[in-house]
Design a protein around this motif. Structure first.
Motif, PDB file in Angstrom:
ATOM      1  N   THR A   1       0.822  -1.211   0.000  1.00  0.00           N
ATOM      2  CA  THR A   1       0.000   0.000   0.000  1.00  0.00           C
ATOM      3  C   THR A   1       0.856   1.260   0.000  1.00  0.00           C
ATOM      4  O   THR A   1       0.419   2.309  -0.477  1.00  0.00           O
ATOM      5  CB  THR A   1      -0.934   0.014   1.221  1.00  0.00           C
ATOM      6  OG1 THR A   1      -0.164  -0.125   2.423  1.00  0.00           O
ATOM      7  CG2 THR A   1      -1.926  -1.137   1.147  1.00  0.00           C
ATOM      8  N   LEU A   2       2.073   1.178   0.503  1.00  0.00           N
ATOM      9  CA  LEU A   2       2.963   2.339   0.484  1.00  0.00           C
ATOM     10  C   LEU A   2       3.493   2.627  -0.914  1.00  0.00           C
ATOM     11  O   LEU A   2       3.706   3.781  -1.286  1.00  0.00           O
ATOM     12  CB  LEU A   2       4.151   2.103   1.423  1.00  0.00           C
ATOM     13  CG  LEU A   2       3.969   2.419   2.907  1.00  0.00           C
ATOM     14  CD1 LEU A   2       5.149   1.865   3.706  1.00  0.00           C
ATOM     15  CD2 LEU A   2       3.841   3.919   3.142  1.00  0.00           C
ATOM     16  N   PHE A   3       3.703   1.562  -1.697  1.00  0.00           N
ATOM     17  CA  PHE A   3       4.324   1.709  -3.015  1.00  0.00           C
ATOM     18  C   PHE A   3       3.444   1.056  -4.088  1.00  0.00           C
ATOM     19  O   PHE A   3       3.707  -0.062  -4.530  1.00  0.00           O
ATOM     20  CB  PHE A   3       5.713   1.068  -3.007  1.00  0.00           C
ATOM     21  CG  PHE A   3       6.668   1.691  -2.027  1.00  0.00           C
ATOM     22  CD1 PHE A   3       7.405   2.804  -2.377  1.00  0.00           C
ATOM     23  CD2 PHE A   3       6.822   1.166  -0.759  1.00  0.00           C
ATOM     24  CE1 PHE A   3       8.287   3.385  -1.470  1.00  0.00           C
ATOM     25  CE2 PHE A   3       7.696   1.739   0.156  1.00  0.00           C
ATOM     26  CZ  PHE A   3       8.428   2.859  -0.208  1.00  0.00           C
ATOM     27  N   PRO A   4       2.393   1.744  -4.519  1.00  0.00           N
ATOM     28  CA  PRO A   4       1.506   1.163  -5.523  1.00  0.00           C
ATOM     29  C   PRO A   4       2.101   1.141  -6.933  1.00  0.00           C
ATOM     30  O   PRO A   4       1.690   0.338  -7.762  1.00  0.00           O
ATOM     31  CB  PRO A   4       0.275   2.085  -5.469  1.00  0.00           C
ATOM     32  CG  PRO A   4       0.798   3.390  -4.968  1.00  0.00           C
ATOM     33  CD  PRO A   4       1.910   3.061  -4.029  1.00  0.00           C
ATOM     34  N   GLU A   5       3.062   2.021  -7.206  1.00  0.00           N
ATOM     35  CA  GLU A   5       3.663   2.062  -8.543  1.00  0.00           C
ATOM     36  C   GLU A   5       4.615   0.877  -8.695  1.00  0.00           C
ATOM     37  O   GLU A   5       5.442   0.613  -7.826  1.00  0.00           O
ATOM     38  CB  GLU A   5       4.414   3.385  -8.717  1.00  0.00           C
ATOM     39  CG  GLU A   5       4.826   3.689 -10.144  1.00  0.00           C
ATOM     40  CD  GLU A   5       6.145   3.039 -10.504  1.00  0.00           C
ATOM     41  OE1 GLU A   5       6.251   2.523 -11.636  1.00  0.00           O
ATOM     42  OE2 GLU A   5       7.049   3.024  -9.653  1.00  0.00           O
ATOM     43  N   PRO A   6       4.511   0.097  -9.802  1.00  0.00           N
ATOM     44  CA  PRO A   6       5.260  -1.159  -9.931  1.00  0.00           C
ATOM     45  C   PRO A   6       6.767  -1.018  -9.740  1.00  0.00           C
ATOM     46  O   PRO A   6       7.393  -1.838  -9.075  1.00  0.00           O
ATOM     47  CB  PRO A   6       4.918  -1.630 -11.342  1.00  0.00           C
ATOM     48  CG  PRO A   6       3.585  -1.027 -11.632  1.00  0.00           C
ATOM     49  CD  PRO A   6       3.583   0.304 -10.935  1.00  0.00           C
ATOM     50  N   GLY A   7       7.382   0.012 -10.340  1.00  0.00           N
ATOM     51  CA  GLY A   7       8.823   0.170 -10.210  1.00  0.00           C
ATOM     52  C   GLY A   7       9.245   0.414  -8.784  1.00  0.00           C
ATOM     53  O   GLY A   7      10.193  -0.199  -8.278  1.00  0.00           O
TER      54      GLY A   7
ATOM     55  N   ARG B   1       7.514  -0.282  -6.109  1.00  0.00           N
ATOM     56  CA  ARG B   1       7.182  -1.461  -5.308  1.00  0.00           C
ATOM     57  C   ARG B   1       8.261  -2.528  -5.465  1.00  0.00           C
ATOM     58  O   ARG B   1       8.662  -3.182  -4.493  1.00  0.00           O
ATOM     59  CB  ARG B   1       5.824  -2.025  -5.719  1.00  0.00           C
ATOM     60  CG  ARG B   1       5.443  -3.292  -4.966  1.00  0.00           C
ATOM     61  CD  ARG B   1       4.133  -3.872  -5.435  1.00  0.00           C
ATOM     62  NE  ARG B   1       3.011  -2.995  -5.153  1.00  0.00           N
ATOM     63  CZ  ARG B   1       1.738  -3.341  -5.380  1.00  0.00           C
ATOM     64  NH1 ARG B   1       1.464  -4.536  -5.901  1.00  0.00           N
ATOM     65  NH2 ARG B   1       0.770  -2.506  -5.104  1.00  0.00           N
ATOM     66  N   GLY B   2       8.756  -2.715  -6.688  1.00  0.00           N
ATOM     67  CA  GLY B   2       9.796  -3.708  -6.912  1.00  0.00           C
ATOM     68  C   GLY B   2      11.052  -3.402  -6.129  1.00  0.00           C
ATOM     69  O   GLY B   2      11.675  -4.298  -5.540  1.00  0.00           O
ATOM     70  N   ARG B   3      11.438  -2.131  -6.104  1.00  0.00           N
ATOM     71  CA  ARG B   3      12.635  -1.755  -5.344  1.00  0.00           C
ATOM     72  C   ARG B   3      12.414  -1.931  -3.849  1.00  0.00           C
ATOM     73  O   ARG B   3      13.324  -2.352  -3.117  1.00  0.00           O
ATOM     74  CB  ARG B   3      13.028  -0.309  -5.667  1.00  0.00           C
ATOM     75  CG  ARG B   3      13.589  -0.126  -7.072  1.00  0.00           C
ATOM     76  CD  ARG B   3      14.130   1.269  -7.279  1.00  0.00           C
ATOM     77  NE  ARG B   3      13.074   2.272  -7.341  1.00  0.00           N
ATOM     78  CZ  ARG B   3      12.445   2.610  -8.451  1.00  0.00           C
ATOM     79  NH1 ARG B   3      12.732   1.999  -9.601  1.00  0.00           N
ATOM     80  NH2 ARG B   3      11.504   3.544  -8.446  1.00  0.00           N
ATOM     81  N   ALA B   4      11.210  -1.601  -3.374  1.00  0.00           N
ATOM     82  CA  ALA B   4      10.908  -1.758  -1.956  1.00  0.00           C
ATOM     83  C   ALA B   4      10.921  -3.225  -1.545  1.00  0.00           C
ATOM     84  O   ALA B   4      11.476  -3.593  -0.504  1.00  0.00           O
ATOM     85  CB  ALA B   4       9.554  -1.126  -1.639  1.00  0.00           C
ATOM     86  N   ILE B   5      10.327  -4.085  -2.368  1.00  0.00           N
ATOM     87  CA  ILE B   5      10.311  -5.514  -2.062  1.00  0.00           C
ATOM     88  C   ILE B   5      11.718  -6.084  -2.138  1.00  0.00           C
ATOM     89  O   ILE B   5      12.091  -6.975  -1.362  1.00  0.00           O
ATOM     90  CB  ILE B   5       9.353  -6.257  -3.019  1.00  0.00           C
ATOM     91  CG1 ILE B   5       7.899  -5.910  -2.662  1.00  0.00           C
ATOM     92  CG2 ILE B   5       9.556  -7.758  -2.953  1.00  0.00           C
ATOM     93  CD1 ILE B   5       6.868  -6.543  -3.567  1.00  0.00           C
ATOM     94  N   GLY B   6      12.549  -5.569  -3.064  1.00  0.00           N
ATOM     95  CA  GLY B   6      13.937  -6.004  -3.126  1.00  0.00           C
ATOM     96  C   GLY B   6      14.683  -5.692  -1.848  1.00  0.00           C
ATOM     97  O   GLY B   6      15.434  -6.524  -1.325  1.00  0.00           O
ATOM     98  N   ALA B   7      14.479  -4.473  -1.324  1.00  0.00           N
ATOM     99  CA  ALA B   7      15.124  -4.104  -0.062  1.00  0.00           C
ATOM    100  C   ALA B   7      14.624  -4.974   1.084  1.00  0.00           C
ATOM    101  O   ALA B   7      15.408  -5.426   1.940  1.00  0.00           O
ATOM    102  CB  ALA B   7      14.868  -2.631   0.238  1.00  0.00           C
ATOM    103  N   PHE B   8      13.329  -5.244   1.114  1.00  0.00           N
ATOM    104  CA  PHE B   8      12.746  -6.068   2.173  1.00  0.00           C
ATOM    105  C   PHE B   8      13.269  -7.501   2.094  1.00  0.00           C
ATOM    106  O   PHE B   8      13.576  -8.124   3.112  1.00  0.00           O
ATOM    107  CB  PHE B   8      11.224  -6.038   2.052  1.00  0.00           C
ATOM    108  CG  PHE B   8      10.494  -6.604   3.231  1.00  0.00           C
ATOM    109  CD1 PHE B   8      10.379  -5.877   4.407  1.00  0.00           C
ATOM    110  CD2 PHE B   8       9.912  -7.849   3.167  1.00  0.00           C
ATOM    111  CE1 PHE B   8       9.699  -6.399   5.500  1.00  0.00           C
ATOM    112  CE2 PHE B   8       9.230  -8.376   4.247  1.00  0.00           C
ATOM    113  CZ  PHE B   8       9.128  -7.643   5.419  1.00  0.00           C
ATOM    114  N   SER B   9      13.390  -8.023   0.867  1.00  0.00           N
ATOM    115  CA  SER B   9      13.911  -9.377   0.679  1.00  0.00           C
ATOM    116  C   SER B   9      15.361  -9.462   1.111  1.00  0.00           C
ATOM    117  O   SER B   9      15.804 -10.462   1.687  1.00  0.00           O
ATOM    118  CB  SER B   9      13.779  -9.789  -0.795  1.00  0.00           C
ATOM    119  OG  SER B   9      12.427  -9.795  -1.211  1.00  0.00           O
ATOM    120  N   PHE B  10      16.119  -8.405   0.834  1.00  0.00           N
ATOM    121  CA  PHE B  10      17.518  -8.368   1.255  1.00  0.00           C
ATOM    122  C   PHE B  10      17.636  -8.472   2.772  1.00  0.00           C
ATOM    123  O   PHE B  10      18.478  -9.203   3.297  1.00  0.00           O
ATOM    124  CB  PHE B  10      18.176  -7.083   0.767  1.00  0.00           C
ATOM    125  CG  PHE B  10      19.422  -6.714   1.522  1.00  0.00           C
ATOM    126  CD1 PHE B  10      20.585  -7.449   1.362  1.00  0.00           C
ATOM    127  CD2 PHE B  10      19.433  -5.648   2.410  1.00  0.00           C
ATOM    128  CE1 PHE B  10      21.739  -7.126   2.067  1.00  0.00           C
ATOM    129  CE2 PHE B  10      20.574  -5.317   3.117  1.00  0.00           C
ATOM    130  CZ  PHE B  10      21.727  -6.054   2.949  1.00  0.00           C
TER     131      PHE B  10
END
Length: 477
Positions: free
Chosen positions: A137-143, A145-154
Motif C-alpha cells: 500500500t505504500l508503493f503502488p507504482e510497480p517500479g 514497489r519492486g525496489r521496496a520488495i527487493g530491499a525487504f527481501s535483502f
C-alpha cells in the motif's frame, strides 16, 4: 453512538517518496530484528543447553516453541491487521517481541525460556504478517514497489547470515543471554519510530470480519501441523503419533477451507486463489524455502561437525552468501523484474539456485573453502532474484482491503516450507549418516554422506520449483 467508516491510510502517491522510504526503513528494521533472532539462537543452542541443563530433545523446544507460535498465527495476524489497522498490529508485535526477548534473557530455567520463546513467536507473527501488506500500500507504482520488495527481501536473507555471525561473537565473547538482550534497543527504537513514521490506518473493525470459528480452525491446524513436523526428528515420519496428528491437522485445515467457502466474512477469502500468480507463488515458495534450508542449516552443520569450524567462523564463512543475495536484491532484482517480468526473473534465479546446490553433491570430506564452498556461496545470490520475484507475485492480487491477509498467507507458506525443510532434510541426513557409520565408515565420511543426500533432495526441490514456475505461470499475465 457514532460509527466510523473505514478510513484508508495515507499511503501510495499521496505521501512524499522520502516519507515512504522512511516508513520502509522502519518496516525493514522490525523485520531485521525478527530474522536476526531466528538465526542467532541456533548458534547459541549448545551454550544454552549447558547452562540450563536441557536434554537434546528438550533443547529443540527452544526453537520449536517459537516456530509453532510464529507459523501458526501468521494468517490470523494478517487478517487482524486488515480489520483493526496494520500499524497497530505491527507496533504491538514489536513491543511483545521485545518484552519476550527480555524474559528470554533473564530466564533461569527451561520452562521460562520455552514460554518466552513462544511469546516471541506470537510477537514475531504479528509484526511479520502485516509488513508486506504495508509495503504494497505504500508503493503502488510497480517500479517503486519492486525496489521496496527487493530491499525487504535483502533484509530477510542477509539478516539470517548476520545473525549467525553475531550469535557466534556474542556467545563466545559474552554469554548466550546477550543474544536476546540485543533485541531490546532494536525493538524499542523500531516501535518508537513506527509510531511516528507509519501512518495510522483504521480497518472496518472486528465485527465486520471476525470469523471466530475460522480463526480457531486455521490456527489449530497450522500449530498442530508444525508441531507434528518438528516432532518427526524424535518420533519418525511413520509413527502412529505423526500419522495421527498429521491427519487431524489436515482435517482441521479442510474444515477451515469449508468454513471459508461459506462464511459471510471469511478469514481468508478463497477468491485470492483465483489468481494464478498468487497460488503459484505460495506453492513455489514452500518448495524453495524447504530446499534452501539444505544450504542454510546443513552447510553450517557440515562446517562445524566435519570441518571443525567454531560458531563465529561458521557465520563468517556463510557471509559471502548474504552479500551476494543482498547485492542482487538491492541492485538488480527490481530492474530485472520491471524489464523481463517476475516469472522470467524467478526462473533465472531458480536455475542459479539449482546450480548452487548441485555443486554440493560432490562435497568432499576435506573440502577446501575457496574451491568447494565459495562458488556455492556466490551462486546462492540467485536467491535475491527468487525472493523478490516471489514476493511480488505473492502480493500481486492484494488490494487495500486484504493486503494484510495476502501478506499473512505469504509468510505462512514461508514458515511451512522452513519447518518441512528442517524436518525432512535433517532426518534424511541423520538416517544416511547413521547407516554409513553402522557400515563402518569413519564418522566424518558418514556425516558428509548424509549431508550429500540432503543436498541432493534440496536440489530436487528447487528443480521442482523451476518446473512448477515454468508450467503453472506460463499463461499468467
Amino acid at each position: 453512538m457514532t460509527t466510523h467508516a473505514p478510513v484508508a491510510p495515507a499511503t501510495g502517491q499521496d505521501r512524499p517518496l522520502r516519507s515512504r522510504a522512511l516508513a520502509l526503513a522502519v518496516l525493514c528494521a522490525g523485520m531485521l530484528m525478527i530474522v536476526l533472532d531466528g538465526s542467532i539462537v541456533t548458534v547459541a543452542l549448545p551454550a544454552i543447553q549447558q547452562d540450563l541443563g536441557f536434554t537434546p530433545s528438550g533443547l529443540t523446544w527452544t526453537v520449536n516453541a517459537y516456530l509453532i507460535a510464529f507459523g501458526g498465527l501468521l494468517l490470523l495476524a494478517g487478517r487482524l491487521g486488515d480489520l483493526v489497522g496494520r500499524k497497530k498490529v505491527f507496533v504491538a508485535g514489536l513491543l511483545l517481541f521485545t518484552a519476550a526477548s527480555l524474559l528470554c534473557a533473564v530466564a533461569a530455567d527451561q520452562g521460562t525460556l520455552i514460554a518466552a520463546r513462544f511469546l516471541q513467536g506470537v510477537g514475531g507473527a504479528l509484526a511479520s504478517a502485516v509488513s508486506l501488506g504495508m509495503i504494497v500500500t505504500l508503493f503502488p507504482e510497480p517500479g517503486e514497489r519492486g525496489r521496496a520488495i527487493g530491499a525487504f527481501s535483502f533484509v530477510g536473507a542477509a539478516g539470517a547470515s548476520i545473525g549467525q555471525v553475531l550469535g557466534g561473537v556474542l556467545t563466545e565473547a559474552l554469554d548466550w543471554h546477550w543474544i536476546f538482550l540485543i533485541n531490546l534497543p532494536l525493538g524499542l527504537t523500531a516501535a518508537g519510530l513506527a509510531v511516528r513514521v507509519l501512518t495510522a490506518d483504521r480497518g472496518p473493525g472486528l465485527r465486520a470480519g471476525a470469523d471466530a470459528l475460522g480463526a480457531v480452525l486455521v490456527t489449530a491446524a497450522l500449530m498442530l501441523g508444525i508441531f507434528t513436523i518438528v516432532g518427526t526428528a524424535e518420533h519418525g515420519w511413520t509413527s502412529a503419533r505423526t500419522l495421527g496428528l498429521g491427519l487431524l491437522s489436515v482435517a482441521l485445515l479442510a474444515g477451515f477451507l469449508v468454513r471459508q467457502a461459506r462464511a459471510a466474512h471469511p478469514l481468508l477469502p478463497l477468491r485470492m486463489f483465483r489468481s494464478r500468480a498468487v497460488s503459484a507463488a505460495n506453492a513455489v515458495q514452500v518448495l524453495v524455502i524447504s530446499g534452501m534450508f539444505g544450504f542454510q542449516i546443513l552447510v553450517a552443520l557440515y562446517l562445524q561437525n566435519v570441518r571443525g569450524y567454531g560458531a563465529a567462523a561458521t557465520g563468517l564463512a556463510m557471509l559471502p552468501a548474504a552479500v551476494a543475495i543482498g547485492a542482487v536484491s538491492l541492485l538488480l532484482s527490481a530492474r530485472l523484474n520491471a524489464r523481463f517480468g517476475e516469472r522470467n526473473v524467478l526462473l533465472a534465479g531458480l536455475a542459479l539456485l539449482v546450480g548452487a546446490l548441485g555443486l554440493l553433491l560432490r562435497l568432499p570430506v576435506e573440502a577446501g573453502y575457496l574451491t568447494d564452498l565459495l562458488p556455492t556461496m556466490l551462486l546462492i545470490g540467485g536467491g535475491g532474484l527468487v525472493l523478490s520475484a516471489l514476493a511480488g507475485l505473492g502480493m500481486s492480487g492484494a488490494g487495500e482491503a486484504d493486503a494484510g491477509t495476502a501478506s499473512g498467507l505469504f509468510n505462512t507458506t514461508q514458515q511451512v516450507g522452513a519447518a518441512l525443510g528442517v524436518a525432512v532434510l535433517s532426518t534424511l541426513a541423520t538416517s544416511r549418516a547413521d547407516a554409513l557409520a553402522a557400515a563402518g565408515e569413519p564418522l566424518a565420511d558418514a556425516l558428509t554422506g548424509g549431508f550429500r543426500l540432503a543436498f541432493a533432495v534440496s536440489t530436487g526441490l528447487l528443480a521442482l520449483a523451476f518446473v512448477v514456475t515454468a508450467t503453472v505461470l506460463r499463461r499468467a499475465k
